[in-house]
Design a protein around this motif. Structure first.
Motif, short mmCIF file in Angstrom:
data_model
loop_
_atom_site.label_atom_id
_atom_site.label_comp_id
_atom_site.label_asym_id
_atom_site.label_seq_id
_atom_site.Cartn_x
_atom_site.Cartn_y
_atom_site.Cartn_z
N ARG A 1 0.84 -1.21 0.00
CA ARG A 1 0.00 0.00 0.00
C ARG A 1 0.87 1.25 0.00
O ARG A 1 0.37 2.35 -0.31
CB ARG A 1 -0.92 0.00 1.23
CG ARG A 1 -1.89 -1.18 1.28
CD ARG A 1 -2.58 -1.26 2.62
NE ARG A 1 -1.60 -1.42 3.72
CZ ARG A 1 -1.91 -1.42 5.01
NH1 ARG A 1 -3.18 -1.27 5.37
NH2 ARG A 1 -0.97 -1.57 5.92
N LEU B 1 -4.14 -5.95 -6.11
CA LEU B 1 -4.52 -5.73 -7.51
C LEU B 1 -4.03 -4.37 -7.98
O LEU B 1 -3.44 -4.25 -9.07
CB LEU B 1 -6.04 -5.84 -7.65
CG LEU B 1 -6.60 -6.04 -9.05
CD1 LEU B 1 -6.21 -7.40 -9.60
CD2 LEU B 1 -8.13 -5.91 -9.03
N LEU B 2 -4.23 -3.34 -7.17
CA LEU B 2 -3.79 -2.00 -7.54
C LEU B 2 -2.27 -1.94 -7.66
O LEU B 2 -1.72 -1.37 -8.62
CB LEU B 2 -4.27 -0.99 -6.50
CG LEU B 2 -3.79 0.46 -6.68
CD1 LEU B 2 -4.26 1.02 -8.02
CD2 LEU B 2 -4.28 1.33 -5.52
N TYR C 1 -0.87 -10.50 -0.18
CA TYR C 1 -2.19 -10.57 0.45
C TYR C 1 -2.60 -12.01 0.77
O TYR C 1 -3.51 -12.23 1.59
CB TYR C 1 -3.24 -9.93 -0.47
CG TYR C 1 -3.60 -10.77 -1.68
CD1 TYR C 1 -4.82 -11.43 -1.77
CD2 TYR C 1 -2.70 -10.91 -2.75
CE1 TYR C 1 -5.15 -12.20 -2.88
CE2 TYR C 1 -3.01 -11.68 -3.85
CZ TYR C 1 -4.23 -12.31 -3.91
OH TYR C 1 -4.53 -13.08 -5.01
N ALA D 1 -8.21 -11.21 -13.45
CA ALA D 1 -8.29 -9.76 -13.43
C ALA D 1 -7.05 -9.11 -14.04
O ALA D 1 -7.14 -8.03 -14.64
CB ALA D 1 -8.46 -9.28 -11.98
N THR E 1 -5.38 -6.47 1.35
CA THR E 1 -6.58 -7.03 0.75
C THR E 1 -6.33 -7.40 -0.70
O THR E 1 -5.31 -7.01 -1.30
CB THR E 1 -7.75 -6.03 0.80
OG1 THR E 1 -7.44 -4.91 -0.05
CG2 THR E 1 -7.97 -5.53 2.23
N ASP F 1 -7.85 -6.18 -3.21
CA ASP F 1 -7.82 -4.94 -3.99
C ASP F 1 -6.51 -4.17 -3.82
O ASP F 1 -6.04 -3.52 -4.76
CB ASP F 1 -9.00 -4.05 -3.62
CG ASP F 1 -10.33 -4.60 -4.13
OD1 ASP F 1 -10.29 -5.41 -5.07
OD2 ASP F 1 -11.38 -4.22 -3.59
N ASP F 2 -5.92 -4.22 -2.62
CA ASP F 2 -4.62 -3.59 -2.40
C ASP F 2 -3.58 -4.19 -3.36
O ASP F 2 -2.81 -3.47 -3.99
CB ASP F 2 -4.14 -3.80 -0.96
CG ASP F 2 -4.96 -3.03 0.06
OD1 ASP F 2 -5.53 -1.99 -0.30
OD2 ASP F 2 -5.04 -3.50 1.22
N GLN G 1 -5.65 -13.89 -8.90
CA GLN G 1 -5.83 -12.62 -9.59
C GLN G 1 -5.57 -12.70 -11.10
O GLN G 1 -5.63 -11.68 -11.78
CB GLN G 1 -4.93 -11.55 -8.97
CG GLN G 1 -5.30 -11.20 -7.54
CD GLN G 1 -4.60 -9.95 -7.03
OE1 GLN G 1 -3.54 -9.57 -7.51
NE2 GLN G 1 -5.19 -9.32 -6.03
#
Length: 288
Positions: free
Chosen positions: A142, A188-189, A174, A216, A183, A185-186, A213
């Motif tokens: 992050r 993934l970004l 994660y 995605a 997470t 989403d963390d 992932q």
């Protein structure tokens, strides 16, 4: 048996180790390599950056993954996945002269205390120890502002040594006890940011493992590297890369290639059997 790409080079009969030429000699040799031998011959041009992956060859690649020992540049493989710190410019130059595609492995979600840039990671992003890897710790993905400059320099090292692609390893914190509440989403970004960073630095991005992932991230990455999807299960999760005509470089560390190759080659993967120490030895799957 499927045809190999037209530019593939036949294997050498024996392993060759070379000493790097002195600086003056290196300049002369470089000039000779880049200059055409005659007016009717094309100069030797290594794969461009970022490395292209022609869709027509998506199921034809043969690959090598070597992280220990002097790089065996004579291995009959189209693609070499190597450590950018240990690998010398002499070794990458020898491979580029043979038109091999070079991928550097960069750990993006962890660092080791012995890494040359370890001190550049702020204490705030240093997490829990990585099990089984002494001196390695997870990073807080992050903290992009703190991580991006260090990782960008790792990517630049790859480009400086002649690599045209980068495989993002440990990009799945994660899924582990990282010491941070990461997470899906963390991660993934973070992984998408890394793919974009690689492209800005003229590197083709590849995703190592992180099966949950893949669906995605397949549009963001040019290839995938997977470890033991046969033993662990989940090979089918890599199909978004295959369906998009993107290479999947797969390795197993145990088992009989005559058995697991039936599954992985059927999926369209480039598969090999390796020792876990990832030295020069390999046993590739043969195409039917």
């Amino acid at each position: 048996m499927r045809m190999r790409p037209a530019w593939a080079v036949p294997p050498r009969a024996a392993r060759v180790r070379r000493r790097g030429p002195r600086r003056g000699v290196a300049v002369v040799l470089t000039a000779l390599l880049l200059a055409p031998a005659s007016a009717c011959q094309e100069p030797i041009v290594p794969p461009g950056a970022p490395t292209p992956w022609p869709s027509a060859h998506a199921r034809d690649w043969q690959w090598q993954w070597q992280l220990t020992g002097p790089v065996d540049v004579t291995v009959d493989a189209d693609v070499f996945l190597l450590d950018p710190v240990r690998t010398t410019s002499t070794e990458t130059g020898a491979l580029r002269a043979r038109d091999r595609r070079l991928v550097c492995q960069v750990r993006v979600g962890t660092y080791a205390t012995g890494d040359p840039d370890a001190s550049r990671f702020p204490a705030a992003v240093r997490g829990a120890a990585v099990p089984g890897r002494a001196g390695s710790r997870w990073l807080d993905v992050r903290g992009w502002d703190a991580l991006e400059p260090v990782l960008a320099d790792r990517f630049r090292l790859c480009r400086g040594k002649g690599f045209g692609a980068v495989a993002l390893d440990d990009a799945d914190g994660y899924l582990h006890r990282s010491g941070f509440p990461l997470t899906f989403d963390d991660q993934l970004l973070f992984n998408r940011r890394l793919a974009e960073l690689a492209r800005r630095l003229d590197l083709s991005p590849g995703l190592v493992d992180d099966l949950p992932q893949v669906a995605a991230l397949a549009p963001d990455f040019d290839f995938a590297v997977n470890q033991e999807c046969v033993r662990r299960g989940g090979c089918d999760k890599l199909l978004p890369f295959v369906d998009a005509d993107k290479p999947v470089f797969h390795v197993e560390y145990a088992g009989d290639p005559a058995e697991f190759c039936v599954t992985t080659v059927g999926y369209g993967f480039a598969s090999i059997l390796k020792d876990r120490k990832l030295d020069a030895w390999r046993e590739p799957c043969t195409l039917p």
